[in-house]
Design a protein around this motif. Structure first.
Motif, PDB file in Angstrom:
ATOM      1  N   GLN A 197      -4.494  -2.793  -2.677  1.00 37.19           N
ATOM      2  CA  GLN A 197      -5.550  -3.688  -2.207  1.00 37.19           C
ATOM      3  C   GLN A 197      -6.887  -3.353  -2.859  1.00 37.19           C
ATOM      4  N   ASN A 257       6.614   0.436   7.869  1.00 38.85           N
ATOM      5  CA  ASN A 257       5.466   0.007   7.069  1.00 38.85           C
ATOM      6  C   ASN A 257       4.338   1.004   7.214  1.00 38.85           C
ATOM      7  N   LEU A 314      -0.669  -0.802   0.856  1.00 40.21           N
ATOM      8  CA  LEU A 314       0.191  -1.263   1.934  1.00 40.21           C
ATOM      9  C   LEU A 314       1.622  -1.178   1.413  1.00 40.21           C
ATOM     10  N   LEU A 351       6.819  -6.410   4.646  1.00 39.43           N
ATOM     11  CA  LEU A 351       5.401  -6.730   4.712  1.00 39.43           C
ATOM     12  C   LEU A 351       5.254  -8.226   4.980  1.00 39.43           C
ATOM     13  N   ASP A 364      -6.021   2.929   4.280  1.00 44.26           N
ATOM     14  CA  ASP A 364      -7.212   2.104   4.084  1.00 44.26           C
ATOM     15  C   ASP A 364      -8.127   2.722   3.028  1.00 44.26           C
ATOM     16  N   GLU A 421       0.126   1.974   5.821  1.00 45.90           N
ATOM     17  CA  GLU A 421      -1.091   1.515   5.171  1.00 45.90           C
ATOM     18  C   GLU A 421      -2.061   2.676   5.045  1.00 45.90           C
TER      19      GLU A 421
END
Length: 169
Positions: A119, A140, A129, A163, A144, A142
């Motif tokens: 991202q 899943n 992700l 996802l 940040d 992630e």
């Protein structure tokens, strides 16, 4: 051709036209007025217009239904817990180009079964992700932009991915 037959043949189109026109003007069959979508309640004036009601929120929900998830059991969640812990360790560790392979190993699946989205640009481990799993169960994770890791155990989406689809046009 006899004159009476010519007159008859010439009159046939006029008779058919009269029959069709008479059927269209039948007063017993009221004509439906054209319908339109309903204005929102806050947009309606003093007299509401004829409309076909619809719920905008329901329409949006139906449009995003592909993101809905298949439900999984508590046993399936419990069985995937060690994989979630392993994924947390991978995502919290040092970043390198082999992130997809490391995630696949942590989840116990082949690298091509991993879904990975970066991202943005910069540090490879931030803004990532990932998802993967077998059967109905996905793990899943992630990371940040600040490096905080979140991992969840969920069911696959209705379109069969771990996802959620990005959507958009």
């Amino acid at each position: 051709m006899p004159r009476s037959r010519r007159r008859f043949l010439a009159a046939v189109p006029l008779v058919l036209l009269a029959v069709v026109a008479a059927g269209c003007g039948n007063a017993e069959r009221p004509r439906a007025e054209p319908q339109a979508y309903c204005p929102l309640p806050e947009e309606q004036g003093p007299t509401p217009s004829p409309c076909i009601p619809f719920d905008w929120n329901q329409r949006v929900a139906e449009n995003h239904a592909y993101r809905d998830r298949i439900s999984i059991t508590a046993e399936q969640q419990e069985a995937a817990a060690p994989r979630a812990k392993a994924l947390t360790a991978v995502l919290g560790g040092p970043a390198d180009d082999g992130l997809g392979a490391a995630v696949a190993e942590a989840l116990g699946v082949r690298p091509e079964q991993i879904e990975l989205r970066r991202q943005g640009y910069g540090v490879p481990a931030h803004g990532v992700l990932v998802g993967g799993g077998e059967g109905r169960v996905c793990v899943n994770g992630e990371v940040d932009g600040a490096g905080h890791v979140e991992v969840e155990i969920v069911g696959r989406t209705l379109e069969g991915t771990c996802l959620p689809g990005e959507g958009g046009h």
